[in-house]
Design a protein around this motif. Structure first.
Motif, mmCIF file in Angstrom:
data_model
loop_
_atom_site.group_PDB
_atom_site.id
_atom_site.type_symbol
_atom_site.label_atom_id
_atom_site.label_comp_id
_atom_site.label_asym_id
_atom_site.label_seq_id
_atom_site.Cartn_x
_atom_site.Cartn_y
_atom_site.Cartn_z
ATOM 1 N N UNK A 13 5.776 5.750 3.656
ATOM 2 C CA UNK A 13 5.514 5.602 5.084
ATOM 3 C C UNK A 13 4.149 4.958 5.348
ATOM 4 N N UNK A 14 3.153 5.316 4.523
ATOM 5 C CA UNK A 14 1.803 4.788 4.694
ATOM 6 C C UNK A 14 1.668 3.399 4.066
ATOM 7 N N UNK A 15 2.508 3.094 3.070
ATOM 8 C CA UNK A 15 2.481 1.779 2.442
ATOM 9 C C UNK A 15 1.657 1.725 1.170
ATOM 10 N N UNK A 16 1.622 2.836 0.428
ATOM 11 C CA UNK A 16 0.931 2.875 -0.854
ATOM 12 C C UNK A 16 1.890 3.419 -1.901
ATOM 13 N N UNK A 17 1.520 3.296 -3.163
ATOM 14 C CA UNK A 17 2.343 3.832 -4.234
ATOM 15 C C UNK A 17 2.113 5.335 -4.338
ATOM 16 N N UNK A 57 -7.443 7.461 6.102
ATOM 17 C CA UNK A 57 -8.211 7.254 4.878
ATOM 18 C C UNK A 57 -7.907 5.885 4.280
ATOM 19 N N UNK A 58 -6.639 5.507 4.276
ATOM 20 C CA UNK A 58 -6.250 4.200 3.735
ATOM 21 C C UNK A 58 -6.924 3.078 4.523
ATOM 22 N N UNK A 63 -8.672 -0.924 -0.635
ATOM 23 C CA UNK A 63 -8.862 -2.355 -0.917
ATOM 24 C C UNK A 63 -10.145 -2.933 -0.326
ATOM 25 N N UNK A 64 -11.136 -2.114 -0.070
ATOM 26 C CA UNK A 64 -12.404 -2.629 0.451
ATOM 27 C C UNK A 64 -13.168 -3.301 -0.686
ATOM 28 N N UNK A 65 -13.576 -4.525 -0.452
ATOM 29 C CA UNK A 65 -14.356 -5.253 -1.439
ATOM 30 C C UNK A 65 -13.540 -5.769 -2.600
#
Length: 74
Positions: A13-17, A57-58, A63-65
């Motif tokens: 739902x959040x789009x992460x593994x 949190x995501x 994926x920052x930086x």
């Protein structure tokens, strides 16, 4: 009754593994939802409020930086 989701459903739902979400939980970066014991197994019951916490949190940290590596020049 409040609808609850599994860890795999929350990750999708959040789009992460799912492994990423498990790593965030193990590292204490995301608050672990209240566990539910069924027999000898323990399950996490994710509520809509818990899902919003993961999504926030995501958005703030994921994926920052980082990004794709530039292609090498020939």
């Amino acid at each position: 009754m409040c609808m609850t989701l599994s860890t795999a459903e929350v990750a999708a739902k959040v789009g992460i593994h799912q492994a990423t979400l498990e790593r965030w939980l193990a590292g204490g970066k995301v608050k672990t939802p209240k566990p539910l014991r069924v027999g000898g197994k323990v399950f996490r019951n994710w509520t809509a409020l818990d899902v919003e916490g993961v999504r926030k949190f995501k958005q703030e940290n994921y994926r920052k930086g980082r990004g794709r590596k530039p292609k090498p020049r020939r």
